[in-house]
Design a protein around this motif. Sequence first.
Motif, PDB file in Angstrom:
ATOM      1  N   THR A   1      17.927  26.813  29.156  1.00  0.00           N
ATOM      2  CA  THR A   1      19.244  26.213  29.332  1.00  0.00           C
ATOM      3  C   THR A   1      20.172  27.191  30.039  1.00  0.00           C
ATOM      4  O   THR A   1      19.919  28.403  30.084  1.00  0.00           O
ATOM      5  CB  THR A   1      19.846  25.808  27.974  1.00  0.00           C
ATOM      6  N   THR A   2      21.261  26.672  30.561  1.00  0.00           N
ATOM      7  CA  THR A   2      22.294  27.522  31.170  1.00  0.00           C
ATOM      8  C   THR A   2      23.440  27.779  30.195  1.00  0.00           C
ATOM      9  O   THR A   2      24.382  28.501  30.527  1.00  0.00           O
ATOM     10  CB  THR A   2      22.853  26.860  32.442  1.00  0.00           C
ATOM     11  N   ASP A   3      23.354  27.201  29.010  1.00  0.00           N
ATOM     12  CA  ASP A   3      24.419  27.342  28.004  1.00  0.00           C
ATOM     13  C   ASP A   3      24.417  28.769  27.454  1.00  0.00           C
ATOM     14  O   ASP A   3      23.475  29.176  26.766  1.00  0.00           O
ATOM     15  CB  ASP A   3      24.211  26.323  26.881  1.00  0.00           C
ATOM     16  N   HIS A   4      25.466  29.532  27.733  1.00  0.00           N
ATOM     17  CA  HIS A   4      25.510  30.952  27.371  1.00  0.00           C
ATOM     18  C   HIS A   4      25.673  31.186  25.872  1.00  0.00           C
ATOM     19  O   HIS A   4      25.578  32.331  25.419  1.00  0.00           O
ATOM     20  CB  HIS A   4      26.650  31.644  28.134  1.00  0.00           C
ATOM     21  N   ARG A   5      25.910  30.142  25.110  1.00  0.00           N
ATOM     22  CA  ARG A   5      26.000  30.331  23.659  1.00  0.00           C
ATOM     23  C   ARG A   5      24.635  30.626  23.039  1.00  0.00           C
ATOM     24  O   ARG A   5      24.546  31.164  21.944  1.00  0.00           O
ATOM     25  CB  ARG A   5      26.592  29.081  23.002  1.00  0.00           C
ATOM     26  N   TYR A   6      23.595  30.260  23.752  1.00  0.00           N
ATOM     27  CA  TYR A   6      22.244  30.359  23.182  1.00  0.00           C
ATOM     28  C   TYR A   6      21.435  31.461  23.875  1.00  0.00           C
ATOM     29  O   TYR A   6      21.369  31.516  25.107  1.00  0.00           O
ATOM     30  CB  TYR A   6      21.513  29.025  23.321  1.00  0.00           C
ATOM     31  N   GLY A   7      20.829  32.312  23.055  1.00  0.00           N
ATOM     32  CA  GLY A   7      19.932  33.341  23.562  1.00  0.00           C
ATOM     33  C   GLY A   7      18.491  32.927  23.347  1.00  0.00           C
ATOM     34  O   GLY A   7      18.176  31.745  23.187  1.00  0.00           O
ATOM     35  N   THR A   8      17.604  33.903  23.288  1.00  0.00           N
ATOM     36  CA  THR A   8      16.183  33.618  23.143  1.00  0.00           C
ATOM     37  C   THR A   8      15.777  33.650  21.678  1.00  0.00           C
ATOM     38  O   THR A   8      16.622  33.775  20.779  1.00  0.00           O
ATOM     39  CB  THR A   8      15.358  34.622  23.977  1.00  0.00           C
ATOM     40  N   LEU A   9      14.482  33.552  21.405  1.00  0.00           N
ATOM     41  CA  LEU A   9      13.951  33.560  20.039  1.00  0.00           C
ATOM     42  C   LEU A   9      13.160  34.839  19.786  1.00  0.00           C
ATOM     43  O   LEU A   9      12.488  35.362  20.691  1.00  0.00           O
ATOM     44  CB  LEU A   9      13.048  32.346  19.790  1.00  0.00           C
ATOM     45  N   TYR A  10      13.232  35.298  18.536  1.00  0.00           N
ATOM     46  CA  TYR A  10      12.515  36.491  18.107  1.00  0.00           C
ATOM     47  C   TYR A  10      11.659  36.147  16.894  1.00  0.00           C
ATOM     48  O   TYR A  10      11.868  35.121  16.227  1.00  0.00           O
ATOM     49  CB  TYR A  10      13.491  37.612  17.744  1.00  0.00           C
ATOM     50  N   LYS A  11      10.702  37.013  16.595  1.00  0.00           N
ATOM     51  CA  LYS A  11       9.891  36.864  15.384  1.00  0.00           C
ATOM     52  C   LYS A  11       9.936  38.175  14.616  1.00  0.00           C
ATOM     53  O   LYS A  11       9.949  39.257  15.204  1.00  0.00           O
ATOM     54  CB  LYS A  11       8.453  36.473  15.742  1.00  0.00           C
ATOM     55  N   THR A  12       9.990  38.079  13.298  1.00  0.00           N
ATOM     56  CA  THR A  12      10.122  39.246  12.439  1.00  0.00           C
ATOM     57  C   THR A  12       8.765  39.676  11.920  1.00  0.00           C
ATOM     58  O   THR A  12       8.062  38.889  11.270  1.00  0.00           O
ATOM     59  CB  THR A  12      11.046  38.940  11.246  1.00  0.00           C
ATOM     60  N   HIS A  13       8.397  40.922  12.198  1.00  0.00           N
ATOM     61  CA  HIS A  13       7.090  41.422  11.773  1.00  0.00           C
ATOM     62  C   HIS A  13       7.002  41.481  10.253  1.00  0.00           C
ATOM     63  O   HIS A  13       7.927  41.949   9.581  1.00  0.00           O
ATOM     64  CB  HIS A  13       6.823  42.804  12.372  1.00  0.00           C
ATOM     65  N   LEU A  14       5.882  40.998   9.716  1.00  0.00           N
ATOM     66  CA  LEU A  14       5.707  40.861   8.274  1.00  0.00           C
ATOM     67  C   LEU A  14       5.799  42.202   7.555  1.00  0.00           C
ATOM     68  O   LEU A  14       6.381  42.300   6.479  1.00  0.00           O
ATOM     69  CB  LEU A  14       4.342  40.212   7.997  1.00  0.00           C
ATOM     70  N   LYS A  15       5.231  43.258   8.147  1.00  0.00           N
ATOM     71  CA  LYS A  15       5.181  44.560   7.466  1.00  0.00           C
ATOM     72  C   LYS A  15       6.398  45.423   7.777  1.00  0.00           C
ATOM     73  O   LYS A  15       7.000  46.011   6.884  1.00  0.00           O
ATOM     74  CB  LYS A  15       3.898  45.294   7.856  1.00  0.00           C
ATOM     75  N   THR A  16       6.775  45.510   9.049  1.00  0.00           N
ATOM     76  CA  THR A  16       7.845  46.415   9.438  1.00  0.00           C
ATOM     77  C   THR A  16       9.231  45.782   9.361  1.00  0.00           C
ATOM     78  O   THR A  16      10.234  46.493   9.251  1.00  0.00           O
ATOM     79  CB  THR A  16       7.624  46.919  10.878  1.00  0.00           C
ATOM     80  N   GLY A  17       9.293  44.443   9.430  1.00  0.00           N
ATOM     81  CA  GLY A  17      10.579  43.761   9.433  1.00  0.00           C
ATOM     82  C   GLY A  17      11.290  43.814  10.767  1.00  0.00           C
ATOM     83  O   GLY A  17      12.419  43.340  10.899  1.00  0.00           O
ATOM     84  N   SER A  18      10.630  44.383  11.774  1.00  0.00           N
ATOM     85  CA  SER A  18      11.240  44.524  13.093  1.00  0.00           C
ATOM     86  C   SER A  18      11.152  43.214  13.870  1.00  0.00           C
ATOM     87  O   SER A  18      10.099  42.581  13.882  1.00  0.00           O
ATOM     88  CB  SER A  18      10.546  45.632  13.882  1.00  0.00           C
ATOM     89  N   PRO A  19      12.239  42.827  14.551  1.00  0.00           N
ATOM     90  CA  PRO A  19      12.179  41.617  15.376  1.00  0.00           C
ATOM     91  C   PRO A  19      11.555  41.913  16.738  1.00  0.00           C
ATOM     92  O   PRO A  19      11.793  42.961  17.332  1.00  0.00           O
ATOM     93  CB  PRO A  19      13.643  41.216  15.524  1.00  0.00           C
ATOM     94  N   VAL A  20      10.750  40.978  17.214  1.00  0.00           N
ATOM     95  CA  VAL A  20      10.089  41.102  18.511  1.00  0.00           C
ATOM     96  C   VAL A  20      10.338  39.809  19.274  1.00  0.00           C
ATOM     97  O   VAL A  20      10.214  38.717  18.718  1.00  0.00           O
ATOM     98  CB  VAL A  20       8.566  41.319  18.346  1.00  0.00           C
ATOM     99  N   LYS A  21      10.697  39.918  20.546  1.00  0.00           N
ATOM    100  CA  LYS A  21      10.934  38.733  21.354  1.00  0.00           C
ATOM    101  C   LYS A  21       9.659  37.904  21.446  1.00  0.00           C
ATOM    102  O   LYS A  21       8.576  38.446  21.660  1.00  0.00           O
ATOM    103  CB  LYS A  21      11.397  39.121  22.761  1.00  0.00           C
ATOM    104  N   ILE A  22       9.767  36.600  21.251  1.00  0.00           N
ATOM    105  CA  ILE A  22       8.620  35.714  21.417  1.00  0.00           C
ATOM    106  C   ILE A  22       8.316  35.608  22.912  1.00  0.00           C
ATOM    107  O   ILE A  22       9.182  35.244  23.704  1.00  0.00           O
ATOM    108  CB  ILE A  22       8.885  34.330  20.801  1.00  0.00           C
ATOM    109  N   ALA A  23       7.102  35.951  23.272  1.00  0.00           N
ATOM    110  CA  ALA A  23       6.730  36.067  24.684  1.00  0.00           C
ATOM    111  C   ALA A  23       6.843  34.734  25.410  1.00  0.00           C
ATOM    112  O   ALA A  23       6.604  33.670  24.839  1.00  0.00           O
ATOM    113  CB  ALA A  23       5.306  36.612  24.798  1.00  0.00           C
ATOM    114  N   GLY A  24       7.198  34.816  26.689  1.00  0.00           N
ATOM    115  CA  GLY A  24       7.181  33.646  27.561  1.00  0.00           C
ATOM    116  C   GLY A  24       8.406  32.770  27.507  1.00  0.00           C
ATOM    117  O   GLY A  24       8.451  31.736  28.187  1.00  0.00           O
ATOM    118  N   LEU A  25       9.413  33.161  26.719  1.00  0.00           N
ATOM    119  CA  LEU A  25      10.600  32.319  26.587  1.00  0.00           C
ATOM    120  C   LEU A  25      11.710  32.800  27.518  1.00  0.00           C
ATOM    121  O   LEU A  25      11.808  33.988  27.833  1.00  0.00           O
ATOM    122  CB  LEU A  25      11.104  32.327  25.148  1.00  0.00           C
TER     123      LEU A  25
END
Length: 614
Positions: free
Chosen positions: A531-555
């Motif tokens: 989308t071109t709507d600047h209110r919305y960014g991309t999606l991340y996933k939280t690693h089960l062990k480390t708790g670190s967020p990682v960008k979901i690839a290809g988005l």
Amino acid sequence: MIDELFIFDCEVFAYDWLFVFKHKATGEYTVIHNDNEAVMQFMKQEPLLAGFNNKHYDQFILKAVLSDMTPEEIKAVNDYIIVGGHEGWELSSLRDCGVYFDQYDLMDDCQMGLSLKAIEAHLGMDIRETTVSFDIDRPLTEEELAEVEFYCKHDVDATDKLDDLRQGYLYSKRTLGREKGIYEAKALYMTNAKLTAAYLDAEQRPHDDEREYRYPGKLLRQYIPQEVFDFFDRLKDLSIPSETVFKEKLEIMVGDCPCTIAYGGIHGAIPCYQEEATGTRSIRNKDVASYYPHQMILNGYCSRNIPSPDVYAATIERRVRAKKAGDKATANALKLVLNTTYGAMLNRYNDLYDPLMGRSVCISGQLQLLEMAIHLTRDCPTLRIIQLNTDGIMVSLDDSDVPAYQEITQEWQDRTGFELEEDLIKMICQKDVNNYVELPFEGEPKIKGGVLVRGISTVGAFNINNNACVVARAVKDYLAYGVPVEETVLSCDRLLDFQLVAKAGSKYSDALHDIEGKLVTVQKVNRVYATTDHRYGTLYKTHLKTGSPVKIAGLPAKCMVDNDNHLTLDVVDRDWYIRLAQRYVRDFLGIKPPKRNTRRVNAIKKKLLAMLGE
């Protein structure tokens, strides 16, 4: 039996459980909540049950209910499987309960990691999940129970659709069962590999000679480089561990074509190559008909666990007769047997397991193709190997070399006993051996690869991919017909052709969406659009062990979530899809991408760190 087929699913909470059974023929639902006796009465009609992942989960919850366990005890079974990661049969209370029923699992013979929710997304269904937490430590309210029932019915409906999509697969299994006198429900319950072993009367036997491979007698060794023989002769050196030797690869050149030889077959292609046939130069592809099945017969590589190679040979002959007679049901069922046997010979848990024979099929298959390919390059001066794969070879050559080409390939057929099937090609554009567009003189292009192929897989395990269909179509139409990708993307009027299915896998606990600078928890499987709507960014996933967020690839950097199909085409950033299609086209043509804007990448990283610090 089909009249008594029910699609089913269940949900389990601390003090509640729920089963939904949907009659396949009538569509009528039977919903049972916390009533063991009602389930027992339902099961007295001896239904055939179909589910998704029921072999590993739902059947054990059903067995717990039929064993008259309390909701708390059923929750303990649920946690043992889901939280503990155990198999239900490891619980002695269920393994020895004496409860049996007919069932089959539609997750069998699916691509690993394919979830029901992802299938729903690719089918364009509403993929909203229940808002009722499975961690609630009290009985559910009426409102919560109603919501759970609604979403459980939705999953049952999705499983019902999947059952419809897999009718050809299921019919082949039933056909094999009838042919072999195997109870229909048992045939449906078995995986392809298990059913194939039963059909061929395989009985597991010990084999300790996996590395005692012998070269086929009719091989013209003078056309194969010594380094190839040296590579496979390492099998005889038992000082090299099997886990090492079977992972090794050999890179060689066959003419101008770089090839990889390994224990999974030979694969080669001129990278980023494009050619069109002319009046004096043709492009020809020759595939070996049923190559691996015929390797087993012609070179004597049948599993030694079946009574006789004649059993397998008779199956090949029967399929040929059925195909010629127009008996598609029998032909498809027997094709399942022929195509599954090779993999089963390398599966130590299958009754066909005979690793020496499995390895021999693969090694001899690539050696015999390699021999033919090198012979062609030596005796046909204008010939170019475009592609060399597991069971075929694609070349281009001047008309002056066609007689020699046909003579060499015919001699190869006469000597080996294999049959080559030839296609003339108008144009080929390939990124590599696994990604190409092949345009015939008549008919639709033949496509292969993750960028191009959409819909339901026609080969291998069941898979469905309807990610950014408009991009796949744009790339194909440009490479095959020269249609500008902008034209395809801008003229598309179907919203779902722009969908991207974003999935956070099992190693991740949550998915997060950047909305107005804040990370908001969303589902683990989401349908999103650029989308071109600047209110919305991309999606991340939280690693089960480390708790670190990682960008979901290809988005895209900006995307909107639409799990309930409420959005319209006006939110879509078509330019993003055009840029993606253009990037894929460059990949196919070998054009280097523009330089990456590292400042922008670093800015995005800083923004993410700032959000996490809040």
